[in-house]
Scaffold this active site. Sequence first.
Site, PDB file in Angstrom:
ATOM      1  CG  MET A 193       1.330   4.978  -1.915  1.00  0.00           C
ATOM      2  SD  MET A 193      -0.107   4.398  -0.720  1.00  0.00           S
ATOM      3  CE  MET A 193       0.174   2.316  -1.418  1.00  0.00           C
TER       4      MET A 193
ATOM      5  CE1 TYR B 256       1.679   9.963   6.135  1.00  0.00           C
ATOM      6  CE2 TYR B 256       0.588  11.479   7.449  1.00  0.00           C
ATOM      7  CZ  TYR B 256       1.607  10.906   6.885  1.00  0.00           C
ATOM      8  OH  TYR B 256       2.947  11.397   6.974  1.00  0.00           O
ATOM      9  CD  GLU B 257      -3.054   5.204   0.817  1.00  0.00           C
ATOM     10  OE1 GLU B 257      -3.219   5.814  -0.032  1.00  0.00           O
ATOM     11  OE2 GLU B 257      -2.349   4.251   0.894  1.00  0.00           O
ATOM     12  CB  SER B 258      -4.322   4.842   7.549  1.00  0.00           C
ATOM     13  OG  SER B 258      -3.638   6.002   7.989  1.00  0.00           O
ATOM     14  N   GLY B 259      -6.796   7.161   6.931  1.00  0.00           N
ATOM     15  CA  GLY B 259      -8.037   7.754   7.478  1.00  0.00           C
ATOM     16  C   GLY B 259      -7.595   9.089   8.509  1.00  0.00           C
TER      17      GLY B 259
END
Lengths: 274, 274, 283, 283
Positions: D1, D64-67
């Site tokens: 990240m 992706y961790e943004s969803g």
Amino acid sequence: MADIRSLQDAVADLVHDGDTVAMEGFTHLIPYAAAHEVIRQGITDLTLVRMTPDVIYDQLIGAGLVRKLVFSWGGNPGVGSLHRFRDAVENGWPRPLELDEHSHAGMANRYVAGASKLPFAVLRGYRGSDIPTRTDTVSTVVCPFTGEELAAVAALNPDVTVIHAQQADRAGNVQMWGLTGVQKEAALAADRVLVTVEEVVEELRPRPGGIVLPTWVVDAVSVVPSGAHPSYATGYSTRDNDFYQAWDPIARDREAFLTWIEEHVRDSEGALTR
Amino acid sequence: MADIRSLQDAVADLVHDGDTVAMEGFTHLIPYAAAHEVIRQGITDLTLVRMTPDVIYDQLIGAGLVRKLVFSWGGNPGVGSLHRFRDAVENGWPRPLELDEHSHAGMANRYVAGASKLPFAVLRGYRGSDIPTRTDTVSTVVCPFTGEELAAVAALNPDVTVIHAQQADRAGNVQMWGLTGVQKEAALAADRVLVTVEEVVEELRPRPGGIVLPTWVVDAVSVVPSGAHPSYATGYSTRDNDFYQAWDPIARDREAFLTWIEEHVRDSEGALTR
Amino acid sequence: MTATPAGTTGSTAGTRDFTSDELMEVNAARALADATTCFVGIGLPSTAANLARATVNPGLVLIYESGTIGSKPTRLPLSIGDGELAETADAVVPVPEVFNYWLQGGRIDVGFLGAAQVDRYANINTTVVDRGPDRPEGRLPGAGGAPEIASNCGKVLMVLRHSTRNFVERLDFVTTLGHGGGPGDRKKLGMPGAGPTAVITDLGVLRPDPATAELVLTEVHPDVTVERVRAATGWELTVADTVGTTEPPTPRELAALRALKAAGKPGTSGKPETSGKPGKETR
Amino acid sequence: MTATPAGTTGSTAGTRDFTSDELMEVNAARALADATTCFVGIGLPSTAANLARATVNPGLVLIYESGTIGSKPTRLPLSIGDGELAETADAVVPVPEVFNYWLQGGRIDVGFLGAAQVDRYANINTTVVDRGPDRPEGRLPGAGGAPEIASNCGKVLMVLRHSTRNFVERLDFVTTLGHGGGPGDRKKLGMPGAGPTAVITDLGVLRPDPATAELVLTEVHPDVTVERVRAATGWELTVADTVGTTEPPTPRELAALRALKAAGKPGTSGKPETSGKPGKETR
């Protein structure tokens, strides 16, 4: 029920010195305009909460308004460090910055607990990490069924949550779509909720991926087109990646930063139209 | 990755004697056709899980296939009792039925824990209720931050979850919309997932309120138009309330019930086209 | 949440142009006049909440446990998940979210519950009934959302028909805590809401005495005597010093109620319900 | 990240038509050949994962961790939340759901992480660095998703540039556990996944010894000597009995990587990145 009102009035009414404030948005829909209004009004001694304090919090921190930061990843995504954040942490400039630091999974669950009005949330996290040595909001619980020890994280319940959304109707119902991050949780966890929107529409047409916050969980809606810039609002704008890259040299230098804030925030159109 | 295959093959492969099976759907999208295939194949000794065991479970219970029921509200909504369920509990006909009984909030959170692969979930629930005296899947935990005692409910992880959805694409990605209940949680909590769909489409167009289960979390998709009848599929059908009302006298009488199952399930078209 | 077929039993009211069930439903709707948000169970609570939207509180936000927030049905839904509840909603959310963020999150003013058995402290049983030593327990539908609705809503209204079968000295099972064993019990258990504030029946209204938390008869329907309510209550009923008389339904209320019911039963639209039929009461 | 601007440092490779960064990226993409699902951090991991989709694994599901689940970006996203990630996704879900149902739910085969510091057991520091007694701690971005990615994914790949600044004898802070202090530590902590299985650098690849869990040099880039890797590693590096040589990028891999980068930087589309420029390496 949400009142539709000017950003200046809404911020003055809902955000106070010493508040714990969450301005959320996972890259998308970050409420920059509201943050700039906080800077113009000089609302200070804030505890800021955000999973990814990016440039928006770099600006608030550099402006000297922030006492404490609750977060899980502090950087300028794809560009580098948040220099104002680092300067505050490393050198105490313009004031020392207390940290409460978590992982993303922990922060997300802290909001979930907050929205659920539970005092804590459980996750399988922080194992083997030094993070719990630096925060008092991570602990453990033991599963009463299996005996497994799991991480417990304390609920987050901000005094105010500020978010940006695409649309509201005249009654103050709000809809956002695209990446919706933790905004619903952050809003429902808070005592007060301020939403800036791109526009007010006659009727909220349900959208794929749309999240609706009914007017009765929102305190104020302010119409601020492009209120997320340099972040973006799906359907209205794209992310201004050039700005994020241009921010790096500005933020590296205290004077350059102060000049930028003076010119682009304190003396900006937003300030003049108060 | 999901295979698109006949309902008969999918049920035979994925549902086994003795399994814990969740067939979910909150009034909407209840997978009746799959349940009828279970009856035709005589898959037995099942532990059935469902927040609202309505007529679908009344049929499976009356058919003698169910050993245990995990649930929170067992009735024919708006009509009255589930007579086969009552007969099994009260009189052990056609076999005794063990119960694990919860509140809706507890059941929903048991699925959430299951989908999250946590051993338990926390809620402010069951306070002052006798329910915990009759189940070993409710306990308590103490918040390590506030000292508050809260309810803990054990995770639900079915062997198989069976749901009905509106559409799949050829790759086996599934989309449902309308009331989506706890289907996502029930599916993600399970070891195996079977989805019946109204139709296969070239491309899943994102819908307001749509939930997508990607093909790689689904084991089999079977195309069964009207597979939710007498429940319904928003965009395809409406709830057959007449059926729900007509069910009451059928289910009241053991013989009438057996005749109905014989005629409408065992000898039905579904059976013949196997 | 228990299905309670509307009946005409329990009233000996004389000649009048509404049934005691109708007055119960109208009276329950009136109790929602000041609410912003209501968590609605199916059956009588749903009738009352939808009638409130049509009369005293057009802006009332209805939340059903199937996940619909702000439903505006034009007819009475038969089930908690009828399509119209979702189609007319401001938002449809997953069931876990309804219970965690909205109900437990303290977002709901009023919870509206039915019951199979209620005791003098407004505790509720919807799980099992004792049918004597020689018979197995009688099975009821179970808890549904009730335990957490009663715990977390700002306050709880109950609506059910009045008889000694329903109003019992001792519950066979406590599914849902009302006021426990008296004042302070809710607080001791850390329950955020005020608990049951009114039990609205086809004979009148009971409300908890602030000092004892025991249900007290505060209101009777026209033509219903206090004695008749006592006789229909399985415990020695305390009666308020002043017992009010329920206002009869206004023509507007009655028309709205009947219109809702006539539009009811989707799939059999227009077919009137077996009871709650317009016209004179038959007994 | 952590944002890691692609550079040309760290290689003294002779005249060839690719940079050592490019080989690192290609090699990282190759490591995803068999994965179904990959949890992607921004920066080098995102480059590698998107390159894998363009070459060895077109069906790779990027999360992706943004969803976003199943994103298929056509250019390299600058941030984890660029619009294209959502627009091309099979599903967009709330951030808590990504972490709870999908990551903790054990749905992800491979987690792909960068690091500021890594030790011999592939533990990671992205929080603070000790800059000596007279200077305050240097601040890094923090944990982000890494602790739970490393714990819950089936396995973890790491990609970072090789230098004694990054490959350290002792971490200043353990943000994210790799293999702890040796074999068995992950199991003792109840971590479901296998942990780091490869650390892919611009000099070669380190992999944990199954017996000791210590990172061992198993592969070097063409023209890179084992001695050079030792010199760039802050601990006494163990070297495998047989050290392989990384296959140079195929023309197809190189073309795909450069096309991705050329399309990169949305908002300045078409503008090539400062480094990773096609053409001969300059040093």
